[in-house]
Write a protein that holds these residues in place. Structure first.
Motif, mmCIF file in Angstrom:
data_model
loop_
_atom_site.group_PDB
_atom_site.id
_atom_site.type_symbol
_atom_site.label_atom_id
_atom_site.label_comp_id
_atom_site.label_asym_id
_atom_site.label_seq_id
_atom_site.Cartn_x
_atom_site.Cartn_y
_atom_site.Cartn_z
ATOM 1 N N VAL A 156 26.605 49.987 42.125
ATOM 2 C CA VAL A 156 27.430 51.108 42.552
ATOM 3 C C VAL A 156 28.616 50.610 43.384
ATOM 4 C CG1 VAL A 156 26.137 51.537 44.692
ATOM 5 C CG2 VAL A 156 27.340 53.431 43.553
ATOM 6 N N ASP B 215 32.938 54.764 41.978
ATOM 7 C CA ASP B 215 32.035 55.632 41.217
ATOM 8 C C ASP B 215 31.881 57.021 41.832
ATOM 9 O OD1 ASP B 215 31.422 53.630 39.368
ATOM 10 O OD2 ASP B 215 29.801 52.847 40.606
ATOM 11 N N ILE C 214 30.116 60.108 39.757
ATOM 12 C CA ILE C 214 28.752 60.498 40.103
ATOM 13 C C ILE C 214 28.709 61.940 40.582
ATOM 14 C CG2 ILE C 214 26.890 60.071 41.761
ATOM 15 C CD1 ILE C 214 27.404 57.106 41.416
ATOM 16 N N ASN D 109 23.785 55.635 49.508
ATOM 17 C CA ASN D 109 23.711 54.679 48.403
ATOM 18 C C ASN D 109 24.547 53.436 48.695
ATOM 19 O OD1 ASN D 109 22.031 56.283 46.890
ATOM 20 N ND2 ASN D 109 23.596 56.955 45.448
ATOM 21 N N THR E 123 24.732 52.205 39.037
ATOM 22 C CA THR E 123 25.339 53.307 38.306
ATOM 23 C C THR E 123 25.063 53.099 36.823
ATOM 24 O OG1 THR E 123 27.084 53.590 39.952
ATOM 25 C CG2 THR E 123 27.520 54.447 37.735
ATOM 26 N N SER F 61 21.999 57.421 37.969
ATOM 27 C CA SER F 61 21.785 56.281 38.847
ATOM 28 C C SER F 61 20.327 55.856 38.825
ATOM 29 C CB SER F 61 22.210 56.639 40.278
ATOM 30 O OG SER F 61 22.061 55.548 41.153
ATOM 31 N N SER G 228 17.707 52.550 40.941
ATOM 32 C CA SER G 228 17.733 51.501 41.967
ATOM 33 C C SER G 228 16.510 50.604 41.896
ATOM 34 C CB SER G 228 17.762 52.125 43.378
ATOM 35 O OG SER G 228 18.900 52.894 43.619
#
Length: 204
Positions: free
Chosen positions: A23, A27, A31, A61, A74, A86, A88
């Motif tokens: 990210v 973005d 987003i 984030n 992303t 998204s 993680s």
């Protein structure tokens, strides 16, 4: 994270369906365009309902990613070139070769198209083949039937429920259900993921 995983956890990953990349500030608006949907946050531990909520969410984030608390990705849908959502890495414990894939969401236009499948395939491959993880874990709300089905469909093994795990918006106490994929299972899981989401569902 130690220096090794700090250096290598966040990377640009790609297959023919999606690009999954770290990210960045650039973005933010892409987003925002897909995140302002209350259905996304029904089972999340935080809710994005207002512009202020979104700014807090996005700032978190960026901060988590910069500090190494998470590797925040992303997801870009290659068919449209648009940001789809998204995902993680978090709870990275390099000493034990263990990490979690989570914080996963997709905008309304991108659900049911296999994007979750292909993004998780990339993150699993990176975890086992680059980071040399021994265990990749997932957790979700026990009430989140769709997420649980999706985890089974990518080959994750259901491990059990931790009762009254955490608070949810509104004060409900969430029961969290855990899933995992282990290094020894990865070759079989990788082969199933390569078949594709529709076929993988049929064999789940």
């Amino acid at each position: 994270m130690t220096a090794s995983w700090t250096t290598h956890a966040a990377a640009r990953l790609e297959n023919e369906h999606v690009v999954v990349r770290p990210v960045t500030e650039a973005d933010r608006e892409g987003i925002r365009a897909v995140a302002m949907d209350p259905d996304i946050w029904r089972y999340f531990v935080s809710a994005v309902e207002t512009d202020a909520d979104f700014e807090t969410f996005f700032a978190t984030n960026l901060a988590d990613h910069a500090a190494g608390r998470r590797a925040v990705y992303t997801i870009v849908d290659k068919a449209t070139g648009r940001i789809a959502g998204s995902m993680s890495y978090g709870n990275l414990v390099e000493a034990d070769r263990r990490l979690e894939i989570g914080w996963s969401w997709l905008g309304r236009d991108f659900r049911g198209k296999g994007i979750n499948h292909w993004a998780k395939a990339l993150l699993l491959a990176h975890a086992f083949e680059v980071l040399d993880a021994e265990r990749v874990e997932f957790k979700t709300d026990v009430l989140n039937v769709q997420a649980r089905k999706g985890l089974r469909n990518i080959g994750a093994t259901e491990e059990g429920v931790l009762r009254s795990f955490n608070y949810m918006p509104g004060g409900r106490r969430r029961d969290a259900i855990f899933y995992s994929v282990l290094r020894a299972e990865w070759p079989e899981v990788r082969a199933a993921l390569a078949v594709g989401p529709k076929q993988a569902v049929a064999h789940a």
